[in-house]
Design a protein around this motif. Structure first.
Motif, PDB file in Angstrom:
ATOM      1  N   TYR A  25     -31.252  -8.165   0.554  1.00  0.00           N
ATOM      2  CA  TYR A  25     -30.046  -7.325   0.498  1.00  0.00           C
ATOM      3  C   TYR A  25     -30.470  -6.001  -0.109  1.00  0.00           C
ATOM      4  O   TYR A  25     -30.679  -5.903  -1.322  1.00  0.00           O
ATOM      5  CB  TYR A  25     -28.957  -8.004  -0.349  1.00  0.00           C
ATOM      6  N   ILE A  26     -30.634  -4.982   0.750  1.00  0.00           N
ATOM      7  CA  ILE A  26     -31.263  -3.734   0.311  1.00  0.00           C
ATOM      8  C   ILE A  26     -30.667  -2.559   1.069  1.00  0.00           C
ATOM      9  O   ILE A  26     -30.245  -2.710   2.235  1.00  0.00           O
ATOM     10  CB  ILE A  26     -32.802  -3.814   0.529  1.00  0.00           C
ATOM     11  N   GLY A  69     -30.023  -0.814  -3.876  1.00  0.00           N
ATOM     12  CA  GLY A  69     -28.903  -1.560  -3.314  1.00  0.00           C
ATOM     13  C   GLY A  69     -28.832  -3.004  -3.771  1.00  0.00           C
ATOM     14  O   GLY A  69     -28.213  -3.847  -3.114  1.00  0.00           O
ATOM     15  N   ARG A  70     -29.432  -3.292  -4.900  1.00  0.00           N
ATOM     16  CA  ARG A  70     -29.458  -4.661  -5.432  1.00  0.00           C
ATOM     17  C   ARG A  70     -28.056  -5.225  -5.623  1.00  0.00           C
ATOM     18  O   ARG A  70     -27.168  -4.550  -6.131  1.00  0.00           O
ATOM     19  CB  ARG A  70     -30.198  -4.653  -6.772  1.00  0.00           C
ATOM     20  N   ASN A  71     -27.874  -6.492  -5.221  1.00  0.00           N
ATOM     21  CA  ASN A  71     -26.609  -7.197  -5.455  1.00  0.00           C
ATOM     22  C   ASN A  71     -26.935  -8.676  -5.660  1.00  0.00           C
ATOM     23  O   ASN A  71     -27.113  -9.426  -4.697  1.00  0.00           O
ATOM     24  CB  ASN A  71     -25.657  -7.005  -4.275  1.00  0.00           C
ATOM     25  N   ASP A 116     -32.622  -6.189 -21.752  1.00  0.00           N
ATOM     26  CA  ASP A 116     -31.221  -6.622 -21.783  1.00  0.00           C
ATOM     27  C   ASP A 116     -30.869  -7.414 -20.517  1.00  0.00           C
ATOM     28  O   ASP A 116     -30.205  -8.455 -20.592  1.00  0.00           O
ATOM     29  CB  ASP A 116     -30.301  -5.406 -21.926  1.00  0.00           C
ATOM     30  N   GLU A 117     -31.312  -6.930 -19.351  1.00  0.00           N
ATOM     31  CA  GLU A 117     -31.037  -7.673 -18.108  1.00  0.00           C
ATOM     32  C   GLU A 117     -31.712  -9.038 -18.129  1.00  0.00           C
ATOM     33  O   GLU A 117     -31.126 -10.037 -17.697  1.00  0.00           O
ATOM     34  CB  GLU A 117     -31.524  -6.878 -16.891  1.00  0.00           C
ATOM     35  N   ILE A 118     -32.942  -9.080 -18.638  1.00  0.00           N
ATOM     36  CA  ILE A 118     -33.700 -10.336 -18.676  1.00  0.00           C
ATOM     37  C   ILE A 118     -33.036 -11.349 -19.609  1.00  0.00           C
ATOM     38  O   ILE A 118     -32.940 -12.542 -19.301  1.00  0.00           O
ATOM     39  CB  ILE A 118     -35.160 -10.068 -19.104  1.00  0.00           C
ATOM     40  N   GLU A 119     -32.554 -10.861 -20.720  1.00  0.00           N
ATOM     41  CA  GLU A 119     -31.994 -11.776 -21.729  1.00  0.00           C
ATOM     42  C   GLU A 119     -30.536 -12.119 -21.475  1.00  0.00           C
ATOM     43  O   GLU A 119     -30.088 -13.220 -21.804  1.00  0.00           O
ATOM     44  CB  GLU A 119     -32.169 -11.167 -23.122  1.00  0.00           C
ATOM     45  N   ASN A 120     -29.775 -11.184 -20.884  1.00  0.00           N
ATOM     46  CA  ASN A 120     -28.323 -11.366 -20.792  1.00  0.00           C
ATOM     47  C   ASN A 120     -27.772 -11.441 -19.379  1.00  0.00           C
ATOM     48  O   ASN A 120     -26.653 -11.914 -19.181  1.00  0.00           O
ATOM     49  CB  ASN A 120     -27.618 -10.236 -21.545  1.00  0.00           C
ATOM     50  N   GLY A 121     -28.528 -10.972 -18.398  1.00  0.00           N
ATOM     51  CA  GLY A 121     -28.043 -11.017 -17.019  1.00  0.00           C
ATOM     52  C   GLY A 121     -27.951  -9.626 -16.413  1.00  0.00           C
ATOM     53  O   GLY A 121     -27.919  -8.613 -17.107  1.00  0.00           O
ATOM     54  N   ILE A 122     -27.898  -9.603 -15.088  1.00  0.00           N
ATOM     55  CA  ILE A 122     -27.932  -8.361 -14.309  1.00  0.00           C
ATOM     56  C   ILE A 122     -26.526  -7.880 -13.993  1.00  0.00           C
ATOM     57  O   ILE A 122     -25.686  -8.659 -13.516  1.00  0.00           O
ATOM     58  CB  ILE A 122     -28.717  -8.591 -12.997  1.00  0.00           C
ATOM     59  N   ASP A 123     -26.283  -6.596 -14.233  1.00  0.00           N
ATOM     60  CA  ASP A 123     -25.033  -5.943 -13.816  1.00  0.00           C
ATOM     61  C   ASP A 123     -23.781  -6.705 -14.239  1.00  0.00           C
ATOM     62  O   ASP A 123     -22.846  -6.898 -13.449  1.00  0.00           O
ATOM     63  CB  ASP A 123     -25.018  -5.755 -12.282  1.00  0.00           C
TER      64      ASP A 123
END
Length: 306
Positions: A25-26, A69-71, A116-123
Motif C-alpha cells: 500500500y504505497i 503513503g503508509r497505512n 515512539d512508533e516502535i514502542e507505542n505504535g504507528i500513527d
C-alpha cells in the motif's frame, strides 16, 4: 528473540518463506507525478498476493514508511484476510519523499519519533513496526536531511534492537552506508543493505558482504534496470564465495504496472521464476532455504526481551 508483525509478535521459525522488501500500500505520485506509482487498490494487491501464497510465500516485509503513503490499518486487513505475516516499517525514505513537516528535522528528532512508533505504535494505532526502513541515500550522495535520517535511524536501532533496512539509489553508496554503521557502532547483524542487485560491480558488493551485513537482492523482475539472468550470475558468484547466510531476495513491487494483472512481474516473481532458474543452475535446496526462510528469520529478528 522475536519478529514483530502487524498482528503482534511471532517466533522467528513461524515466519516461513519471506519476501524481504515489498510494498502493499504505497503512493509515490506526490513526487513522481505518475498515477501508476499509486498502488492502493487492495483488491488488485490481494489477488496478486494470492499467487505469492500459491507458490509457498508466507511473509512480506512491507517497506512503505512515512511519506510513501503508509497505512498500517490496510496492512492489518491484508494480513488477516490472507493469513500472511506482514512486517511494517518506521522511518522515512529519502529526499524528496520525506514529509514536509520532517524535512528540517535533525537526528534527535528522527530518533525520538521512530522510537515512539516502535514502542507505542504507528500513527496513533497500537500497530508496531518490525523494521526501521527503507532508510535511503540519494544517487551517489547523502543529502543533508538523509544523513540526519540515517543517524536518527541508527540511534533508534541501537535503542530498540530493531533491524535497519536501507535503500541505495541504483545500488550506490552501499559501502558508505556500511562505514557509517561501523563508525556509529551499530551491530552489523542488524543491518540489511538494499538494492544490491542494482550494483553490477560484484567486487563492491562482496566488500559490503565481507563487513557482515545482510544484502538484499530485492528488485528481481525489474528487468528495465537489469536482466534477471545478470542478477542470477552475481548471486551465484556471491554463493560461490561463501555468503549464502547473508543474502535476501525480493522484487520491490511499487507500481500498479508491476502487478501480474497489469502485465508486471507480481509479488510471486522470485518464487515463480527466479528460484526455479536457480534450481536448474544446480543451487542446493539447503541454500534456497537460507535465501527464502532462514536468512530473513535471522535478519528480522529482534534480539531483546520485554
Amino acid at each position: 528473540m522475536y519478529i514483530q508483525t502487524v498482528l503482534g509478535r511471532i517466533q522467528p521459525e513461524e515466519l516461513g518463506v519471506c519476501a524481504c522488501h515489498e510494498h502493499l500500500y504505497i503512493d509515490l505520485s506526490r513526487v513522481k507525478k505518475n498515477t501508476d506509482t499509486c498502488l492502493q487498490n487492495l483488491d488488485l494487491v490481494v489477488e496478486d498476493l494470492k499467487v505469492f501464497l500459491q507458490y509457498g510465500g508466507k511473509a512480506i516485509v512491507e517497506m512503505t514508511n512515512d511519506g510513501m503513503g503508509r497505512n498500517v490499518k490496510k496492512l492489518v486487513e491484508i494480513s488477516k484476510l490472507l493469513d500472511l505475516h506482514i512486517i511494517a516499517s518506521t522511518g522515512c525514505y529519502k529526499d524528496p519523499f520525506i514529509p514536509q513537516e520532517k524535512i528540517n528535522w535533525d537526528r534527535d528528532e528522527f530518533a525520538k519519533w521512530m522510537i515512539d512508533e516502535i514502542e507505542n505504535g504507528i500513527d496513533g494505532t497500537n500497530i508496531k513496526p518490525g523494521v526501521i526502513g527503507e532508510i535511503g541515500s540519494s544517487f551517489n550522495e547523502f543529502k543533508p536531511v538523509e544523513l540526519e535520517l540515517f543517524y536518527g535511524a541508527i540511534e533508534a536501532a541501537k535503542t530498540t534492537k530493531l533491524p535497519l533496512s536501507t535503500h541505495t539509489t541504483l545500488g550506490t553508496l552501499a559501502l558508505e552506508q556500511v562505514e557509517l554503521f561501523i563508525r556509529e557502532n551499530l551491530p552489523l547483524h542488524q543491518v540489511v543493505i538494499g538494492h544490491q542487485d542494482l550494483n553490477e560491480d560484484d567486487e563492491v558488493v562482496l566488500e559490503v558482504l565481507s563487513s557482515g551485513v545482510y544484502i538484499a537482492l530485492d528488485t528481481i523482475g525489474k528487468e528495465n534496470y537489469r536482466s534477471d539472468m545478470s542478477r542470477m550470475k552475481s548471486l551465484l558468484y556471491f554463493l560461490e564465495r561463501g555468503y549464502e547466510d547473508q543474502i535476501l531476495l525480493s522484487s520491490d513491487v511499487t507500481r500498479q504496472s508491476h502487478l501480474l494483472s497489469r502485465g508486471g512481474q507480481g509479488y510471486s516473481v522470485v518464487l515463480r521464476k527466479f528460484i526455479p532458474a536457480l534450481r536448474e543452475m544446480g543451487v542446493l535446496e539447503t541454500t534456497i532455504e537460507k535465501l527464502l526462510v532462514k536468512n530473513p528469520q535471522k535478519a528480522f529478528s529482534i534480539r531483546k526481551e520485554g
